[in-house]
Design an enzyme around this catalytic site. Structure first.
Site, PDB file in Angstrom:
ATOM      1  N   CYS A  70       8.313   3.001  13.257  1.00 52.74           N
ATOM      2  CA  CYS A  70       8.427   4.127  12.570  1.00 52.74           C
ATOM      3  C   CYS A  70       9.090   4.149  11.563  1.00 52.74           C
ATOM      4  O   CYS A  70      10.044   3.811  11.443  1.00 52.74           O
ATOM      5  CB  CYS A  70       8.760   5.311  13.615  1.00 52.74           C
ATOM      6  SG  CYS A  70       8.967   7.019  13.109  1.00 52.74           S
ATOM      7  N   CYS A 177       3.615   5.605   6.200  1.00 54.94           N
ATOM      8  CA  CYS A 177       3.965   6.242   7.664  1.00 54.94           C
ATOM      9  C   CYS A 177       3.030   5.393   8.400  1.00 54.94           C
ATOM     10  O   CYS A 177       1.736   5.250   8.184  1.00 54.94           O
ATOM     11  CB  CYS A 177       3.444   7.733   7.703  1.00 54.94           C
ATOM     12  SG  CYS A 177       3.611   8.324   9.386  1.00 54.94           S
TER      13      CYS A 177
END
Length: 261
Positions: A70, A177
């Site tokens: 992440c 992302c």
């Protein structure tokens, strides 16, 4: 070999699939946080506390390395995670692939969450690795959330909106992302300009998986037998992959070739 990966949701699937392709014999531990997701709107302190709890749940399974799958958690919690777990457990963060994108020399865009777009963290990466290159930061409103829930209409709308913000001369996009890597081909189709060269996408999953191999002193062996197990932890509780994971090739790969952990 056992590799753990952590994220609030299914953004870790891209790196997980990359590890699985490199080492089909590796046992995998996925530590998610459905009780605390999404992490993006949380304060850095709150996010770090959630990330530490998710990491500790993974660490209890005694992996050889932990991948923070992440970007947001890497920004805010990587130092705390390393302070808490290393040197016993190597921790690998996920950084946007700005350096290889800048090496191409042409103008490129960074698609990222609104929280990351314009952040000091991303601006520092641009300054360090893309000085002198034209870079456009594109906030992708709602895209990570749409991917997380496999909401097809919302994904299309968010990708189209981000594509509108991407300059015409851009031929390279950094996926800032991890969720975005799950819809890479849809992004490629949306940004491709008629008469322009094919769009180059830079994700982080492959580099992160390779770094994990290096940190544990192992080599890729894609020809190894697919004997690696899969364990899924949901806010510390053992469970199964969220149904939305199976909407993506990476999630289906894990289900198809992995025995139960």
């Amino acid at each position: 070999m056992k590799i753990a990966l952590m994220d609030s949701g299914i953004g870790l699937l891209a790196a997980t699939a990359a590890v699985r392709r490199l080492r089909p014999d590796a046992d995998l531990v996925l530590s998610l946080d459905p009780d605390g997701m999404p992490w993006g709107p949380r304060t850095p302190q709150d996010l770090t506390a959630r990330a530490l709890a998710v990491a500790e749940a993974a660490a209890a399974r005694r992996p050889d390395a932990l991948i923070v799958g992440c970007n947001t958690a890497t920004v805010h919690a990587l130092t705390a995670l390393r302070d808490h777990l290393e040197p016993v457990l190597p921790v690998i963060g996920t950084v946007p692939a700005i350096k290889p994108a800048a090496a191409g020399g042409g103008p490129f865009a960074i698609w990222a969450t609104p929280a990351t777009t314009g952040s000091p963290y991303q601006r520092n990466l641009i300054q360090d690795f893309a000085d002198g290159v034209t870079v456009t930061e594109v906030p992708c409103w709602g895209l990570a959330e749409a991917v997380e829930h496999a909401d097809e209409n919302a994904i299309d709308a968010a990708v189209a909106a981000a594509a509108e913000l991407t300059p015409e001369d851009v031929t390279t996009v950094v996926l800032g992302c991890t969720h975005y890597e799950l819809v890479a081909e849809r992004i490629r189709a949306a940004v491709r300009r008629p008469g322009r060269p094919p769009l180059v996408l830079h994700g982080s999953a492959g580099a992160v998986a390779a770094q994990a191999m290096r940190r544990v002193g192992e080599r890729p062996a894609p020809e190894a037998p697919a004997t690696g197990t899969l364990t899924v932890l949901l806010s510390g509780r053992e469970g199964t992959l969220p149904p939305a994971a199976l909407a993506y090739a990476e999630g289906r790969l894990l289900q198809e070739v992995t025995p139960a952990g």
